[in-house]
Design a protein around this motif. Structure first.
Motif, PDB file in Angstrom:
ATOM      1  N   TYR A  74       0.797  -1.324  -0.026  1.00 15.89           N
ATOM      2  CA  TYR A  74       0.053  -0.032   0.145  1.00 15.89           C
ATOM      3  C   TYR A  74       0.741   1.233  -0.051  1.00 15.89           C
ATOM      4  CZ  TYR A  74      -3.964   3.001   1.132  1.00 15.89           C
ATOM      5  OH  TYR A  74      -4.902   4.041   1.106  1.00 15.89           O
ATOM      6  N   GLU A  78      -1.766  -0.390  -4.207  1.00 14.59           N
ATOM      7  CA  GLU A  78      -2.983  -0.605  -3.376  1.00 14.59           C
ATOM      8  C   GLU A  78      -3.784  -1.728  -4.034  1.00 14.59           C
ATOM      9  OE1 GLU A  78      -2.249   3.870  -3.324  1.00 14.59           O
ATOM     10  OE2 GLU A  78      -2.383   2.272  -4.752  1.00 14.59           O
ATOM     11  N   HIS A  79      -3.838  -1.833  -5.285  1.00 15.67           N
ATOM     12  CA  HIS A  79      -4.638  -2.780  -5.825  1.00 15.67           C
ATOM     13  C   HIS A  79      -4.186  -4.394  -5.547  1.00 15.67           C
ATOM     14  CE1 HIS A  79      -1.373  -1.767  -8.361  1.00 15.67           C
ATOM     15  NE2 HIS A  79      -1.313  -2.752  -9.144  1.00 15.67           N
ATOM     16  N   LYS A 132     -10.783  -1.060   8.082  1.00 16.94           N
ATOM     17  CA  LYS A 132     -10.380   0.496   7.323  1.00 16.94           C
ATOM     18  C   LYS A 132      -9.358   0.245   6.493  1.00 16.94           C
ATOM     19  CE  LYS A 132     -12.121   3.162  11.433  1.00 16.94           C
ATOM     20  NZ  LYS A 132     -11.731   4.183  12.443  1.00 16.94           N
ATOM     21  N   ILE A 161     -11.029  -0.905   3.286  1.00 19.94           N
ATOM     22  CA  ILE A 161     -11.924   0.244   2.673  1.00 19.94           C
ATOM     23  C   ILE A 161     -10.861   1.087   2.111  1.00 19.94           C
ATOM     24  CG2 ILE A 161     -13.277   2.400   3.174  1.00 19.94           C
ATOM     25  CD1 ILE A 161     -14.394   0.825   5.681  1.00 19.94           C
ATOM     26  N   PHE A 162      -9.829   1.596   2.789  1.00 17.10           N
ATOM     27  CA  PHE A 162      -8.835   2.456   1.897  1.00 17.10           C
ATOM     28  C   PHE A 162      -8.444   1.754   0.571  1.00 17.10           C
ATOM     29  CE2 PHE A 162      -6.987   4.739   5.775  1.00 17.10           C
ATOM     30  CZ  PHE A 162      -8.292   5.377   6.079  1.00 17.10           C
ATOM     31  N   GLU A 165      -9.775  -0.507  -1.243  1.00 13.99           N
ATOM     32  CA  GLU A 165     -10.971  -0.973  -2.071  1.00 13.99           C
ATOM     33  C   GLU A 165     -11.172   0.475  -2.979  1.00 13.99           C
ATOM     34  OE1 GLU A 165     -13.969  -4.364  -0.385  1.00 13.99           O
ATOM     35  OE2 GLU A 165     -13.905  -2.195   0.469  1.00 13.99           O
ATOM     36  N   ARG A 166     -10.953   1.781  -2.117  1.00 16.11           N
ATOM     37  CA  ARG A 166     -11.280   3.111  -2.750  1.00 16.11           C
ATOM     38  C   ARG A 166     -10.180   3.515  -3.700  1.00 16.11           C
ATOM     39  NH1 ARG A 166     -10.832   6.916   1.542  1.00 16.11           N
ATOM     40  NH2 ARG A 166     -12.812   5.908   2.481  1.00 16.11           N
ATOM     41  N   TRP A 167      -9.012   3.113  -3.368  1.00 12.40           N
ATOM     42  CA  TRP A 167      -7.533   3.670  -3.960  1.00 12.40           C
ATOM     43  C   TRP A 167      -7.237   2.512  -5.362  1.00 12.40           C
ATOM     44  CZ3 TRP A 167      -6.177   8.295  -4.898  1.00 12.40           C
ATOM     45  CH2 TRP A 167      -6.383   9.297  -3.836  1.00 12.40           C
ATOM     46  N   ARG A 202      -8.523   3.383  -8.564  1.00 14.56           N
ATOM     47  CA  ARG A 202      -7.840   4.624  -8.961  1.00 14.56           C
ATOM     48  C   ARG A 202      -6.215   4.266  -9.603  1.00 14.56           C
ATOM     49  NH1 ARG A 202      -9.906   8.678  -4.051  1.00 14.56           N
ATOM     50  NH2 ARG A 202     -12.366   8.270  -4.712  1.00 14.56           N
ATOM     51  N   TRP A 239      -9.680  13.050  -8.046  1.00 11.21           N
ATOM     52  CA  TRP A 239      -8.779  12.502  -6.930  1.00 11.21           C
ATOM     53  C   TRP A 239      -7.358  12.571  -7.220  1.00 11.21           C
ATOM     54  CZ3 TRP A 239      -6.384   8.780  -9.820  1.00 11.21           C
ATOM     55  CH2 TRP A 239      -7.017   8.065 -10.815  1.00 11.21           C
TER      56      TRP A 239
END
Length: 324
Positions: A81, A86-87, A118, A121-122, A124-126, A129, A222
């Protein structure tokens, strides 16, 4: 010292933030005594030292036999990360949670969450992107020419471009460089400088800029929309802020930890916390570098700006007081 006592000592060092001692203690052991658990604890210390590549390296050495351990998973995910992968981190955070790990209290940074949920969640969000940004940059690099380009700025309007204040003339701007000076700078840096850069410094050898910005080619809500550019470094070793000066390219790489991918060519309003680089990572030291922005406080995240230095200079814009 028994493994149990060493693990207890490592826990105390971790609580005290003495991560170097952890690294030294584990690495000092004979290889046969470096258990998977101790190597995993070494990775935790490396993560806390912001050595995320080092953490991945030691974790990879035990991955085939220890990757079901939830602490291995979360440490592996955390390193990925922080390296803007992140993926890839997402699956490891999910695996840590599936292994029964709900919270951790070992990652550096005041704002890092302790909850595995959490982190998921971070990620999954990034993750999508990051995938989009990586694909955009890869396409840019595929399309661009890596061969040296001939360019000059004879048709460029430099009115309102340079800020020839006393400080700029003292710290940045040098005399017109001779060909031998350019060759010496290239030899010291280890890279062939772009012809467009050489053409620019022959017209004006570095200096502060007047209110200049570069638009991010990947326009997303973003992503930063623009990057402020404070100066362009010239070729003059007696100027502090020049390619080979005291605060030149090697300084930012060796002292500030910027990635060794090329040449730091511009500074930004942050005073060193983000920089503009000529990036030779896909063309070699004799090729035509692209131009990237690197954010030091964002774990040296790179943003692709321009296919070459000429496009970068021609793409610099001014903004009025209304930001338009």
């Amino acid at each position: 010292m028994s493994k149990e006592l060493l693990a207890e000592q490592i826990a105390g060092w971790h609580a005290a933030g003495e991560h170097n001692k952890i690294c030294e203690a584990v690495l000092a052991l004979p290889e046969q005594e470096q258990t998977d658990e101790l190597i995993c604890l070494l990775a935790r210390a490396l993560n806390n030292k912001d050595d995320f590549c080092g953490a991945l390296e030691v974790l990879d050495s035990i991955r085939n036999r220890y990757s079901d351990n939830p602490f291995f998973c979360v440490r592996y995910g955390f390193a990925l990360y922080q390296l803007h992968r992140e993926h890839e981190a997402l699956d490891w955070f999910r695996k840590a949670q599936a292994g029964g790990l709900e919270e951790i209290n070992e990652t550096p940074g005041t704002y890092h969450p302790k909850s595995i949920a959490k982190w998921i969640i971070f990620a999954e969000r990034w993750a999508p992107r990051r995938i989009e940004k990586n694909a955009f940059e890869a396409e840019c690099r595929i399309k661009r020419s890596r061969e040296p380009q001939h360019a000059d700025f004879t048709d460029f309007d430099f009115s309102g471009f340079w800020d020839d204040c006393d400080y700029s003339l003292e710290k940045y701007t040098g005399n017109t460089p001779a060909d031998t000076e350019i060759e010496e700078a290239e030899a010291e840096l280890g890279y062939r400088l772009p012809e467009s850069y050489k053409a620019l410094v022959r017209l004006h050898n570095g200096g502060l800029l007047l209110d200049k910005y570069f638009e991010n080619p990947l326009q997303r809500e973003w992503e930063p929309q623009i990057f402020g550019i404070s100066s362009i470094y010239g070729i003059s070793s007696d100027k502090m802020y020049s390619l080979t000066g005291d605060r030149g390219s090697r300084f930012w790489i060796t002292e500030w930890g910027y990635p060794d991918i090329g040449v730091a060519v511009c500074d930004c309003p942050s005073g060193g916390h983000d920089m503009i680089f000529l990036d030779y990572s896909d063309c070699g030291p004799e090729g035509e570098p692209c131009v990237v922005h690197i954010h030091q406080e964002g774990d040296y995240e790179r943003t692709y700006l321009a296919d070459n230095f000429e496009d970068f200079v021609r793409g610099l814009i001014s903004m009025d007081e209304d930001g338009e």
